[in-house]
Scaffold this motif. Structure first.
Motif, PDB file in Angstrom:
ATOM      1  N   GLU A  80       0.826  -1.209   0.000  1.00 20.91           N
ATOM      2  CA  GLU A  80       0.000   0.000   0.000  1.00 20.91           C
ATOM      3  C   GLU A  80       0.859   1.257   0.000  1.00 20.91           C
ATOM      4  O   GLU A  80       0.586   2.217  -0.728  1.00 20.91           O
ATOM      5  N   ARG A  81       1.913   1.247   0.799  1.00 19.08           N
ATOM      6  CA  ARG A  81       2.799   2.407   0.850  1.00 19.08           C
ATOM      7  C   ARG A  81       3.570   2.580  -0.460  1.00 19.08           C
ATOM      8  O   ARG A  81       3.756   3.699  -0.949  1.00 19.08           O
ATOM      9  N   LEU A  82       4.015   1.473  -1.025  1.00 14.89           N
ATOM     10  CA  LEU A  82       4.806   1.541  -2.257  1.00 14.89           C
ATOM     11  C   LEU A  82       3.983   2.056  -3.426  1.00 14.89           C
ATOM     12  O   LEU A  82       4.472   2.861  -4.234  1.00 14.89           O
ATOM     13  N   THR A  83       2.752   1.587  -3.550  1.00 15.10           N
ATOM     14  CA  THR A  83       1.931   2.042  -4.676  1.00 15.10           C
ATOM     15  C   THR A  83       1.613   3.534  -4.565  1.00 15.10           C
ATOM     16  O   THR A  83       1.421   4.205  -5.577  1.00 15.10           O
ATOM     17  N   ASN A  84       1.616   4.056  -3.348  1.00  9.72           N
ATOM     18  CA  ASN A  84       1.427   5.500  -3.180  1.00  9.72           C
ATOM     19  C   ASN A  84       2.637   6.296  -3.642  1.00  9.72           C
ATOM     20  O   ASN A  84       2.544   7.508  -3.843  1.00  9.72           O
ATOM     21  N   LEU A  85       3.762   5.619  -3.811  1.00 11.19           N
ATOM     22  CA  LEU A  85       4.978   6.281  -4.293  1.00 11.19           C
ATOM     23  C   LEU A  85       5.139   6.175  -5.805  1.00 11.19           C
ATOM     24  O   LEU A  85       6.173   6.525  -6.354  1.00 11.19           O
ATOM     25  N   ASP A  86       4.132   5.660  -6.470  1.00 13.36           N
ATOM     26  CA  ASP A  86       4.167   5.524  -7.934  1.00 13.36           C
ATOM     27  C   ASP A  86       5.282   4.598  -8.399  1.00 13.36           C
ATOM     28  O   ASP A  86       5.900   4.817  -9.447  1.00 13.36           O
ATOM     29  N   LEU A  87       5.532   3.567  -7.638  1.00 11.90           N
ATOM     30  CA  LEU A  87       6.527   2.569  -8.025  1.00 11.90           C
ATOM     31  C   LEU A  87       5.835   1.399  -8.709  1.00 11.90           C
ATOM     32  O   LEU A  87       4.627   1.185  -8.551  1.00 11.90           O
ATOM     33  N   ASP A  88       6.600   0.634  -9.460  1.00 11.49           N
ATOM     34  CA  ASP A  88       6.076  -0.597 -10.057  1.00 11.49           C
ATOM     35  C   ASP A  88       6.322  -1.717  -9.050  1.00 11.49           C
ATOM     36  O   ASP A  88       7.469  -2.061  -8.737  1.00 11.49           O
ATOM     37  N   VAL A  89       5.255  -2.284  -8.520  1.00 13.69           N
ATOM     38  CA  VAL A  89       5.348  -3.242  -7.422  1.00 13.69           C
ATOM     39  C   VAL A  89       4.930  -4.630  -7.886  1.00 13.69           C
ATOM     40  O   VAL A  89       3.888  -4.797  -8.537  1.00 13.69           O
ATOM     41  N   PHE A  90       5.735  -5.613  -7.526  1.00 12.79           N
ATOM     42  CA  PHE A  90       5.482  -7.018  -7.843  1.00 12.79           C
ATOM     43  C   PHE A  90       5.467  -7.797  -6.525  1.00 12.79           C
ATOM     44  O   PHE A  90       6.131  -7.426  -5.564  1.00 12.79           O
ATOM     45  N   PHE A 147      -4.130  -9.328  -4.830  1.00 11.66           N
ATOM     46  CA  PHE A 147      -3.174  -8.638  -5.707  1.00 11.66           C
ATOM     47  C   PHE A 147      -3.859  -7.462  -6.409  1.00 11.66           C
ATOM     48  O   PHE A 147      -3.279  -6.381  -6.544  1.00 11.66           O
ATOM     49  N   GLU A 148      -5.090  -7.680  -6.837  1.00 12.29           N
ATOM     50  CA  GLU A 148      -5.830  -6.625  -7.543  1.00 12.29           C
ATOM     51  C   GLU A 148      -6.140  -5.461  -6.615  1.00 12.29           C
ATOM     52  O   GLU A 148      -5.999  -4.290  -6.994  1.00 12.29           O
ATOM     53  N   SER A 149      -6.552  -5.763  -5.391  1.00 10.56           N
ATOM     54  CA  SER A 149      -6.900  -4.682  -4.458  1.00 10.56           C
ATOM     55  C   SER A 149      -5.676  -3.873  -4.062  1.00 10.56           C
ATOM     56  O   SER A 149      -5.768  -2.666  -3.808  1.00 10.56           O
ATOM     57  N   LEU A 150      -4.519  -4.522  -4.010  1.00 13.15           N
ATOM     58  CA  LEU A 150      -3.274  -3.828  -3.666  1.00 13.15           C
ATOM     59  C   LEU A 150      -2.627  -3.154  -4.871  1.00 13.15           C
ATOM     60  O   LEU A 150      -1.661  -2.410  -4.724  1.00 13.15           O
ATOM     61  N   GLN A 151      -3.150  -3.447  -6.051  1.00 16.43           N
ATOM     62  CA  GLN A 151      -2.629  -2.892  -7.312  1.00 16.43           C
ATOM     63  C   GLN A 151      -1.170  -3.280  -7.528  1.00 16.43           C
ATOM     64  O   GLN A 151      -0.330  -2.452  -7.887  1.00 16.43           O
ATOM     65  N   VAL A 152      -0.884  -4.562  -7.295  1.00 20.73           N
ATOM     66  CA  VAL A 152       0.459  -5.071  -7.522  1.00 20.73           C
ATOM     67  C   VAL A 152       0.380  -6.227  -8.513  1.00 20.73           C
ATOM     68  O   VAL A 152      -0.648  -6.893  -8.642  1.00 20.73           O
ATOM     69  N   THR A 153       1.466  -6.467  -9.199  1.00 20.83           N
ATOM     70  CA  THR A 153       1.530  -7.526 -10.202  1.00 20.83           C
ATOM     71  C   THR A 153       1.974  -8.831  -9.559  1.00 20.83           C
ATOM     72  O   THR A 153       2.977  -8.867  -8.840  1.00 20.83           O
ATOM     73  N   ARG A 154       1.243  -9.882  -9.824  1.00 20.37           N
ATOM     74  CA  ARG A 154       1.562 -11.185  -9.242  1.00 20.37           C
ATOM     75  C   ARG A 154       2.710 -11.845  -9.994  1.00 20.37           C
ATOM     76  O   ARG A 154       2.757 -11.837 -11.226  1.00 20.37           O
ATOM     77  N   VAL A 155       3.624 -12.444  -9.233  1.00 21.97           N
ATOM     78  CA  VAL A 155       4.713 -13.249  -9.787  1.00 21.97           C
ATOM     79  C   VAL A 155       4.535 -14.653  -9.234  1.00 21.97           C
ATOM     80  O   VAL A 155       4.476 -14.848  -8.020  1.00 21.97           O
TER      81      VAL A 155
END
Length: 338
Positions: free
Chosen positions: A173-183, A194-202
């Motif tokens: 949550e904190r990382l996506t607020n920094l406009d980073l690409d999160v996996f 993964f969808e709710s956190l807006q992160v890409t699943r690996v």
């Protein structure tokens, strides 16, 4: 002797040092409002040696150093209905006898997740700016190095998170607020998370390392997670990659990590833990210039501990009002806690 009140009787079952750290004056005042509590600290020995004195206790507040809740102890508390733990994992003191009593149990692990996520966020930002490496250059009397491009904190910089438990979710949550690409890697998490956190699943852990500039470990220490992170994975980090561990030392192949960090000085490690935390002064990792190490301080420290006590009290309020608990534990969920 029981106190005279229409409120349920509660007591603090916790070592004094933990009590002082976790429950501040505000928490004590709220406990007194919600329950019949004498404000004293008790031990398991107090209860077992004089069970008649505690036969009407319904609620216990505890924390670090909680006693084992075995059959002998529980038999002295026939009316116990709720145990609010103002710290993290409960695996060291719950027993089959406890689960058989169907007592409400909560943990403050979500409160303890907050400072760990804060520590991780600071580490990610410092890693992407190569802050520690640049500091080391200055200490060595070298001129500031502006020739090698840093990743920086913005789109295009890639951060990987291992495990989406309470801490991993906060970090994302904190990382996506920094406009980073999160996996993120978590084989047990639903796609919806993964969808709710807006992160890409690996899907494969070994694929996370070569694609990310920073990888942060937040998996629980379980038998199946020991040495989960291998030297080969760390060696696959890209140029100037950083590995962060605020989880547990046993989850990382420490010998393999040492070998990789010695062979690749471009890689950096931020370690808040070692496999054997008694070796901070003698472990060869500590002496490496590409390692930043702290002695297990990412979790709650100082006033941060009061957040856990506040959550334990909030759990009690919810319990008494018939509201859903924040972190009610079952036998199954307790086994998955770090």
């Amino acid at each position: 002797m029981a106190l005279t009140s229409n409120k349920p009787r509660s007591l603090f079952l916790i070592p004094e040092s933990s009590f002082r750290a976790i429950y501040n004056a505000d928490a004590l005042a709220k406990v007194a409002e919600l329950t019949d509590n004498d404000g004293q600290i008790y031990s398991a020995e107090d209860i077992v040696s004089d069970p008649e004195r505690f036969s009407d206790v319904e609620i216990i507040f505890s924390g670090w150093g909680a006693p084992i809740l075995d059959e002998v102890f529980l038999s002295a508390l026939p009316k116990l209905k709720a145990f609010f733990y103002g710290a993290g994992s409960v695996r060291s003191f719950v027993t089959d006898a406890f689960w058989e009593r169907d007592i409400t149990l909560t943990s403050a692990y979500k409160a303890n997740a907050v400072p760990v996520a804060d520590y991780t966020m600071a580490s990610v930002i410092f890693a992407l700016k190569r802050a520690w490496t640049r500091c080391q250059r200055l200490k060595e009397g070298l001129a500031p190095d502006y020739t090698r491009q840093v990743h920086g904190v913005y789109h295009g910089s890639k951060v990987g998170v291992i495990s989406l438990g309470a801490i991993g979710q906060l970090v994302c949550e904190r990382l996506t607020n920094l406009d980073l690409d999160v996996f993120a890697y978590d084989p047990y998490a639903d796609e919806s998370l993964f969808e709710s956190l807006q992160v890409t699943r690996v899907d494969r852990l070994e694929d996370l390392f070569p694609m990310c500039d920073v990888v942060s470990l937040h998996a629980p220490w379980l038998p199946q997670t020991e040495n989960l992170v291998t030297g080969a994975m760390l060696g696959s980090l890209p140029d100037r990659g950083t590995f962060i561990n605020t989880s547990r030392g046993a989850i990382v192949d420490e010998a393999g990590m040492l070998e990789v960090l010695q062979a690749r000085p471009d890689i950096f490690a931020v370690l808040d833990l070692l496999q054997d935390e008694k070796t901070y002064h003698t472990n060869p990792l500590t002496a490496l210039p590409n390692v930043f190490i702290t002695p297990h301080v990412a979790g709650s420290q100082g006033h941060e501990c009061h957040r856990m006590g506040a959550l334990a009290v909030e759990e009690c309020r919810r319990y008494l009002n018939g509201e859903a608990q924040v972190t009610q534990l079952t036998r199954e969920s307790a086994e998955r806690l770090a």
